[in-house]
Design a protein around this motif. Structure first.
Motif, PDB file in Angstrom:
ATOM      1  N   GLN A   1      34.294  45.016  41.691  1.00  0.00           N
ATOM      2  CA  GLN A   1      32.983  45.089  42.324  1.00  0.00           C
ATOM      3  C   GLN A   1      32.514  46.536  42.473  1.00  0.00           C
ATOM      4  OE1 GLN A   1      33.131  42.911  46.025  1.00  0.00           O
ATOM      5  NE2 GLN A   1      33.810  41.016  45.033  1.00  0.00           N
ATOM      6  N   VAL A   2      33.452  47.443  42.755  1.00  0.00           N
ATOM      7  CA  VAL A   2      33.097  48.864  42.889  1.00  0.00           C
ATOM      8  C   VAL A   2      32.744  49.470  41.533  1.00  0.00           C
ATOM      9  CG1 VAL A   2      33.961  51.138  43.580  1.00  0.00           C
ATOM     10  CG2 VAL A   2      34.515  49.124  44.956  1.00  0.00           C
ATOM     11  N   HIS A   3      33.431  49.031  40.471  1.00  0.00           N
ATOM     12  CA  HIS A   3      33.207  49.548  39.113  1.00  0.00           C
ATOM     13  C   HIS A   3      32.822  48.388  38.192  1.00  0.00           C
ATOM     14  CE1 HIS A   3      35.154  53.355  40.309  1.00  0.00           C
ATOM     15  NE2 HIS A   3      35.998  52.583  40.974  1.00  0.00           N
ATOM     16  N   PRO A   4      31.615  47.859  38.316  1.00  0.00           N
ATOM     17  CA  PRO A   4      31.236  46.663  37.543  1.00  0.00           C
ATOM     18  C   PRO A   4      31.157  46.899  36.040  1.00  0.00           C
ATOM     19  CG  PRO A   4      29.337  47.589  38.687  1.00  0.00           C
ATOM     20  CD  PRO A   4      30.527  48.328  39.189  1.00  0.00           C
ATOM     21  N   ASP A   5      31.103  48.170  35.605  1.00  0.00           N
ATOM     22  CA  ASP A   5      31.005  48.454  34.174  1.00  0.00           C
ATOM     23  C   ASP A   5      32.367  48.523  33.491  1.00  0.00           C
ATOM     24  OD1 ASP A   5      31.608  50.679  35.722  1.00  0.00           O
ATOM     25  OD2 ASP A   5      30.830  52.082  34.227  1.00  0.00           O
ATOM     26  N   LYS A   6      33.437  48.368  34.256  1.00  0.00           N
ATOM     27  CA  LYS A   6      34.782  48.507  33.694  1.00  0.00           C
ATOM     28  C   LYS A   6      35.492  47.157  33.777  1.00  0.00           C
ATOM     29  CE  LYS A   6      36.526  52.504  34.089  1.00  0.00           C
ATOM     30  NZ  LYS A   6      37.160  53.769  34.524  1.00  0.00           N
ATOM     31  N   LYS A   7      35.835  46.599  32.617  1.00  0.00           N
ATOM     32  CA  LYS A   7      36.460  45.277  32.578  1.00  0.00           C
ATOM     33  C   LYS A   7      37.986  45.363  32.641  1.00  0.00           C
ATOM     34  CE  LYS A   7      32.980  42.384  30.409  1.00  0.00           C
ATOM     35  NZ  LYS A   7      32.751  41.336  29.386  1.00  0.00           N
ATOM     36  N   VAL A   8      38.584  44.259  33.105  1.00  0.00           N
ATOM     37  CA  VAL A   8      40.038  44.147  33.207  1.00  0.00           C
ATOM     38  C   VAL A   8      40.492  42.981  32.338  1.00  0.00           C
ATOM     39  CG1 VAL A   8      42.005  43.817  34.742  1.00  0.00           C
ATOM     40  CG2 VAL A   8      39.972  45.018  35.566  1.00  0.00           C
ATOM     41  N   TYR A   9      41.499  43.228  31.514  1.00  0.00           N
ATOM     42  CA  TYR A   9      42.061  42.195  30.643  1.00  0.00           C
ATOM     43  C   TYR A   9      43.554  42.041  30.970  1.00  0.00           C
ATOM     44  CZ  TYR A   9      37.791  43.095  28.020  1.00  0.00           C
ATOM     45  OH  TYR A   9      36.478  43.274  27.654  1.00  0.00           O
ATOM     46  N   ALA A  10      43.980  40.819  31.156  1.00  0.00           N
ATOM     47  CA  ALA A  10      45.402  40.533  31.345  1.00  0.00           C
ATOM     48  C   ALA A  10      45.974  40.065  30.014  1.00  0.00           C
ATOM     49  CB  ALA A  10      45.602  39.472  32.410  1.00  0.00           C
ATOM     50  N   VAL A  11      47.097  40.646  29.613  1.00  0.00           N
ATOM     51  CA  VAL A  11      47.765  40.265  28.370  1.00  0.00           C
ATOM     52  C   VAL A  11      49.203  39.872  28.713  1.00  0.00           C
ATOM     53  CG1 VAL A  11      48.515  40.994  26.094  1.00  0.00           C
ATOM     54  CG2 VAL A  11      46.330  41.807  26.991  1.00  0.00           C
ATOM     55  N   ILE A  12      49.541  38.623  28.474  1.00  0.00           N
ATOM     56  CA  ILE A  12      50.877  38.111  28.777  1.00  0.00           C
ATOM     57  C   ILE A  12      51.742  38.232  27.535  1.00  0.00           C
ATOM     58  CG2 ILE A  12      52.183  36.045  29.407  1.00  0.00           C
ATOM     59  CD1 ILE A  12      49.634  35.154  30.968  1.00  0.00           C
ATOM     60  N   SER A  13      52.905  38.861  27.688  1.00  0.00           N
ATOM     61  CA  SER A  13      53.811  38.987  26.541  1.00  0.00           C
ATOM     62  C   SER A  13      54.800  37.821  26.541  1.00  0.00           C
ATOM     63  CB  SER A  13      54.522  40.348  26.559  1.00  0.00           C
ATOM     64  OG  SER A  13      55.171  40.578  27.797  1.00  0.00           O
ATOM     65  N   ASP A  14      56.011  38.014  27.012  1.00  0.00           N
ATOM     66  CA  ASP A  14      56.989  36.915  26.985  1.00  0.00           C
ATOM     67  C   ASP A  14      56.658  35.821  27.995  1.00  0.00           C
ATOM     68  OD1 ASP A  14      58.888  37.849  24.978  1.00  0.00           O
ATOM     69  OD2 ASP A  14      59.257  39.470  26.369  1.00  0.00           O
ATOM     70  N   ILE A  15      56.371  36.246  29.231  1.00  0.00           N
ATOM     71  CA  ILE A  15      56.132  35.255  30.278  1.00  0.00           C
ATOM     72  C   ILE A  15      55.146  35.811  31.302  1.00  0.00           C
ATOM     73  CG2 ILE A  15      58.175  36.033  31.563  1.00  0.00           C
ATOM     74  CD1 ILE A  15      58.465  33.101  32.542  1.00  0.00           C
ATOM     75  N   GLY A  16      54.236  34.967  31.717  1.00  0.00           N
ATOM     76  CA  GLY A  16      53.315  35.272  32.801  1.00  0.00           C
ATOM     77  C   GLY A  16      53.182  34.032  33.658  1.00  0.00           C
ATOM     78  N   ALA A  17      54.138  33.854  34.546  1.00  0.00           N
ATOM     79  CA  ALA A  17      54.232  32.607  35.299  1.00  0.00           C
ATOM     80  C   ALA A  17      54.072  32.859  36.785  1.00  0.00           C
ATOM     81  CB  ALA A  17      55.577  31.920  35.032  1.00  0.00           C
ATOM     82  N   SER A  18      53.636  31.828  37.478  1.00  0.00           N
ATOM     83  CA  SER A  18      53.609  31.815  38.918  1.00  0.00           C
ATOM     84  C   SER A  18      52.851  33.019  39.487  1.00  0.00           C
ATOM     85  CB  SER A  18      55.047  31.752  39.428  1.00  0.00           C
ATOM     86  OG  SER A  18      55.062  31.437  40.798  1.00  0.00           O
TER      87      SER A  18
END
Length: 343
Positions: free
Chosen positions: A155-172
């Motif tokens: 919200q403070v930096h609306p022009d900057k996006k965040v991407y999550a990249v899961i490699s082996d495991i991204g659980a819970s």
């Protein structure tokens, strides 16, 4: 001057002090009985000298060791965290690693990750942020802190996006963090999901009965010891604990729905605690695409260069942890505590 003394005797001859000692006197002088005594004396002297040299060497060694130890302590306290940030980098994609269990006493804790997130959002050269996740989950509290901070910074930096990249495991708990990102990517064989809550422990009452051990526990408060592994379970307390787990699970579900929105498929199994491959997760709407961190930086962000903003412990702390200083306390915690974890 005459060379003769008053008595008419020549004074050039040896004086009384210079004359050879009489044979009888030499024979009366005490001396070692044999050369063996001299050898023993010589050996003793040499041994004493060797011990003195060894003592000096050990003294120097321990002084140096003390100096190194004090220097390492000073370094640890003055530089408790290190960042992989390259200050000379131009426009780039910021990379933050979330690796291993998510817990306050692990590398993937909220303080480390939140600090790295703030650095990345505030860096004008960082055009987007990639969270590279390889974690089975962990503390809902730590994951919640990170999720909340990502939302705030977006919200403070609306022009900057965040991407999550899961490699082996991204659980819970790791997926709990991922849903705060704008988009989630994974490999087709990655493990994704496990939207549930678990708490476990051990019960030793049967063993105690067999060996004849009595449990003596004194508390103030009717249910103060309801998680004690050495006391029998009470149905009322088990019911209460399940309510705690259900409440935490519902919080998790709400965060997933808020983060993923209408991208989620309508399926009763989504929040059952099951885990899927990346390919299956894509069909369920748990992720947005298949790809690695490099792929996202190159094809999605448009800034192929990745700069690591991750905060890591100092080398000295890493060395101490690897030596297993905290192994004993870790084993004790595993045996006597019931931890609440997102899994």
């Amino acid at each position: 001057m005459s060379d003769w003394d008053n008595d008419g005797k020549n004074s050039w001859g040896p004086s009384q002090e210079q004359r050879p000692e009489p044979k009888a006197a030499r024979e009366e002088r005490p001396r070692p009985e044999s050369s063996r005594d001299w050898k023993l004396i010589e050996k003793l002297v040499m041994s004493l000298q060797s011990e003195q040299r060894k003592s000096r060497r050990w003294g120097i060694f321990f002084k140096v060791l003390t100096f190194v130890y004090l220097f390492a302590l000073l370094f640890m306290f003055r530089a408790p965290m290190e960042s992989g940030l390259d200050a000379s980098a131009g426009a780039h994609t910021a990379l933050i690693e979330i690796h291993g269990p998510i817990a306050a006493d692990e590398e993937a804790n909220a303080d480390n990750i939140v600090g790295a997130l703030r650095d990345a959002f505030e860096a004008p050269e960082a055009k987007a942020i990639v969270l590279r996740i390889n974690s089975p989950g962990g503390s809902p509290v730590q994951a919640g802190y990170i999720n909340d901070e990502i939302e705030r910074l977006r919200q403070v930096h609306p022009d900057k996006k965040v991407y999550a990249v899961i490699s082996d495991i991204g659980a819970s708990g790791a997926y709990y963090i991922a849903v705060a990102a704008d988009e989630i990517y994974a490999d087709k064989a990655s493990l994704v999901g496990s939207i549930g809550v678990v708490a476990g422990g051990f019960g030793f009452t049967g063993v105690m009965d067999k060996v004849g051990v009595d449990r003596r526990l004194y508390t103030s408060g009717e249910h103060k010891a309801f998680l004690d592994p050495f006391s029998p379970e009470e149905p009322e307390e088990v019911k209460f604990w399940n309510q705690v787990l259900d409440t935490t699970h519902q919080q998790f579900i709400e965060q997933v729905k808020e983060g993923r929105g209408d991208r989620l498929e309508d399926s009763d199994e989504l929040f059952s605690g099951l885990i899927w491959t990346g390919e299956q997760a894509l069909g369920l709407g748990l992720i947005d695409g298949l790809g690695s961190a490099s792929y996202v930086a190159r094809e999605i962000v448009g800034q192929e260069e990745l700069v690591d903003y991750s905060h890591r412990p100092s080398p000295f702390k890493q060395l101490v942890d690897e030596l297993g200083v905290s192994v004993g306390s870790g084993v004790a915690n595993a045996l006597i505590q019931s931890r609440l974890e997102l899994r």
